[in-house]
Design an enzyme around this catalytic site. Structure first.
Site, PDB file in Angstrom:
ATOM      1  N   LYS A 255       0.800  -1.317  -0.385  1.00  0.00           N
ATOM      2  CA  LYS A 255       0.400   0.027  -0.193  1.00  0.00           C
ATOM      3  C   LYS A 255       0.871   1.362   0.461  1.00  0.00           C
ATOM      4  O   LYS A 255       0.603   2.617  -0.571  1.00  0.00           O
ATOM      5  CB  LYS A 255      -0.700  -0.075   1.399  1.00  0.00           C
TER       6      LYS A 255
ATOM      7  N   ARG B 249      12.686  -7.481   1.960  1.00  0.00           N
ATOM      8  CA  ARG B 249      12.443  -5.642   2.133  1.00  0.00           C
ATOM      9  C   ARG B 249      13.792  -5.521   3.365  1.00  0.00           C
ATOM     10  O   ARG B 249      14.700  -5.499   3.804  1.00  0.00           O
ATOM     11  CB  ARG B 249      11.260  -5.677   2.857  1.00  0.00           C
TER      12      ARG B 249
ATOM     13  N   ARG C 228      14.598  -3.568   8.556  1.00  0.00           N
ATOM     14  CA  ARG C 228      14.108  -2.586   9.399  1.00  0.00           C
ATOM     15  C   ARG C 228      13.810  -4.114  10.491  1.00  0.00           C
ATOM     16  O   ARG C 228      13.402  -5.051  10.117  1.00  0.00           O
ATOM     17  CB  ARG C 228      13.075  -1.969   8.869  1.00  0.00           C
TER      18      ARG C 228
ATOM     19  N   ARG D 179       2.926  -8.131  13.420  1.00  0.00           N
ATOM     20  CA  ARG D 179       2.127  -7.275  12.762  1.00  0.00           C
ATOM     21  C   ARG D 179       1.098  -7.741  12.546  1.00  0.00           C
ATOM     22  O   ARG D 179       0.124  -7.232  11.999  1.00  0.00           O
ATOM     23  CB  ARG D 179       3.241  -6.661  11.798  1.00  0.00           C
TER      24      ARG D 179
ATOM     25  N   ARG E 186      -5.227   2.635  11.262  1.00  0.00           N
ATOM     26  CA  ARG E 186      -5.011   2.477  11.761  1.00  0.00           C
ATOM     27  C   ARG E 186      -5.839   0.576  12.840  1.00  0.00           C
ATOM     28  O   ARG E 186      -6.243  -0.212  13.343  1.00  0.00           O
ATOM     29  CB  ARG E 186      -3.420   1.394  12.215  1.00  0.00           C
TER      30      ARG E 186
HETATM   31  P1  AMP Z   1       4.177   1.324   8.490  1.00  0.00           P
HETATM   32  O1  AMP Z   1       5.496   2.229   8.301  1.00  0.00           O
HETATM   33  O2  AMP Z   1       3.257   1.916   8.378  1.00  0.00           O
HETATM   34  O3  AMP Z   1       4.227  -0.660   8.455  1.00  0.00           O
HETATM   35  O4  AMP Z   1       4.551   1.977  10.064  1.00  0.00           O
HETATM   36  C1  AMP Z   1       5.173   1.091  11.228  1.00  0.00           C
HETATM   37  C2  AMP Z   1       4.938   1.554  12.233  1.00  0.00           C
HETATM   38  O5  AMP Z   1       5.064   2.384  13.032  1.00  0.00           O
HETATM   39  C3  AMP Z   1       3.907   0.188  13.192  1.00  0.00           C
HETATM   40  O6  AMP Z   1       3.485  -1.495  12.849  1.00  0.00           O
HETATM   41  C4  AMP Z   1       3.204   0.496  14.186  1.00  0.00           C
HETATM   42  O7  AMP Z   1       4.100   0.157  15.630  1.00  0.00           O
HETATM   43  C5  AMP Z   1       3.427   2.441  14.212  1.00  0.00           C
HETATM   44  N1  AMP Z   1       2.527   2.774  13.205  1.00  0.00           N
HETATM   45  C6  AMP Z   1       2.370   4.182  11.806  1.00  0.00           C
HETATM   46  N2  AMP Z   1       0.928   3.974  11.586  1.00  0.00           N
HETATM   47  C7  AMP Z   1      -0.013   4.137  12.980  1.00  0.00           C
HETATM   48  C8  AMP Z   1      -0.571   3.969  13.593  1.00  0.00           C
HETATM   49  N3  AMP Z   1      -1.891   4.977  12.593  1.00  0.00           N
HETATM   50  N4  AMP Z   1      -1.444   4.186  14.010  1.00  0.00           N
HETATM   51  C9  AMP Z   1      -0.493   3.180  15.291  1.00  0.00           C
HETATM   52  N5  AMP Z   1       0.471   2.835  15.279  1.00  0.00           N
HETATM   53  C10 AMP Z   1       0.978   2.999  14.113  1.00  0.00           C
END
Ligand code: AMP
Length: 214
Positions: free
Chosen positions: A13, A127, A160, A171, A88
Site C-alpha cells: 500500500k 524488504r 528494518r 504485526r 489503523r
Molecule cells: P508502517 O510503516 O505503516 O508499517 O508503520 C510502522 C509502525 O509504526 C507500525 O507497526 C506501528 O508501530 C506504527 N504506526 C504507524 N501508523 C500507525 C497508526 N496509525 N497507529 C498506530 N501505530 C502506527
C-alpha cells in the site's frame, strides 16, 4: 481527493500510495514514515513510538491522532491526501471522520490492497530500507542498482527491525485484530474498494486508477 490505503503490512500500500499521490498532485501521508523521522531526529514522540514499533505493536491512538490532525493543517493538504498506515484502529477511523465532518467533509475512498498472509511473510523478509532517506527496496522485486546501497541517496540498506520475521508475525496478528475491522467499517460507509494486491505493482496501480476515475 481524499484516499485511505488499507491493507496488511507489506501488502504494497505504501508503494501504491506514493504513486497515486504523485499522479494526482496530493501529499502522501505515512504515519510510519512520520514516526521513523521522529525516531531518527531523537524527538520525544520518536522515543515513545519506538518502544511499540520495535515490537510490532501499534503506537497508542492518542499519539497518532494528534500527530495526523497536526499534519492536516499544513497547506499541502488543501486539495486532499493519500493516507498510508492511518487509520489503523476503529477509534482512529472515528476520530478522522469526526474531524472531517466538522468541516462538512468526508473520506472519499478506502482502498484495500488485499494480499494473503503467506505472500506477506515472503515479501517482508526481502524488504530493505535506507537508513538515511527511508526509501524501500526488495531483494527480488525492486532491487537497488548496487547491492546494499540506496539508489537515491547512497545510504546503507538494512532489514528494518519491524520487518524481521518474528516482528512480522506480530504485526500480522495486530493487523487482523485491530486494523482488519476497518474493512467492514468502510464497507458500511459505502466507500470500500478492494484491489488484488498479488498482481504486479503496475497492474495494481491501474486497478486503483480505474476505481478513482470511474
Ligand atoms: P508502517 O510503516 O505503516 O508499517 O508503520 C510502522 C509502525 O509504526 C507500525 O507497526 C506501528 O508501530 C506504527 N504506526 C504507524 N501508523 C500507525 C497508526 N496509525 N497507529 C498506530 N501505530 C502506527
Amino acid at each position: 481527493m481524499k484516499i485511505i490505503m488499507l491493507g496488511a503490512p507489506g501488502a504494497g500500500k505504501g508503494t501504491q500510495a506514493k504513486k497515486i499521490a504523485s499522479k494526482y498532485g496530493i501529499p502522501h501521508i505515512s504515519t510510519g514514515d512520520i514516526f521513523r523521522a521522529n525516531i531518527k531526529n531523537g524527538t520525544e514522540l520518536g522515543k515513545k513510538a519506538k518502544v511499540y514499533m520495535d515490537q510490532g505493536l501499534l503506537v497508542p491512538d492518542e499519539l497518532v491522532v494528534d500527530l495526523i490532525m497536526d499534519r492536516f493543517t499544513e497547506a499541502d493538504c488543501e486539495k486532499g491526501y493519500v493516507l498510508d498506515g492511518f487509520p489503523r484502529t476503529i477509534p482512529q477511523a472515528k476520530a478522522l471522520d469526526e474531524a472531517l465532518a466538522k468541516n462538512n467533509d468526508a473520506m472519499e475512498y478506502a482502498i484495500d490492497v488485499d494480499v494473503p498472509d503467506e505472500n506477506i511473510i515472503n515479501r517482508m523478509s526481502g524488504r530493505r530500507a535506507c537508513v538515511n532517506c527511508g526509501g524501500t527496496y526488495h531483494l527480488v522485486t525492486i532491487p537497488p542498482k548496487t547491492e546494499g546501497i540506496c539508489d537515491v541517496c547512497g545510504g546503507e540498506l538494512i532489514l528494518r527491525e519491524d520487518d524481521k520475521p518474528e516482528t512480522v508475525q506480530n504485526r500480522l496478528k495486530v493487523y487482523h485484530d485491530q486494523t482488519q475491522p476497518l474493512i467492514d467499517y468502510y464497507k458500511g460507509k459505502g466507500i470500500l474498494k478492494t484491489v488484488d494486491g498479488t498482481k504486479e505493482p503496475e497492474a495494481v496501480l491501474e486497478d486503483i486508477i480505474s476505481i478513482i476515475e470511474a
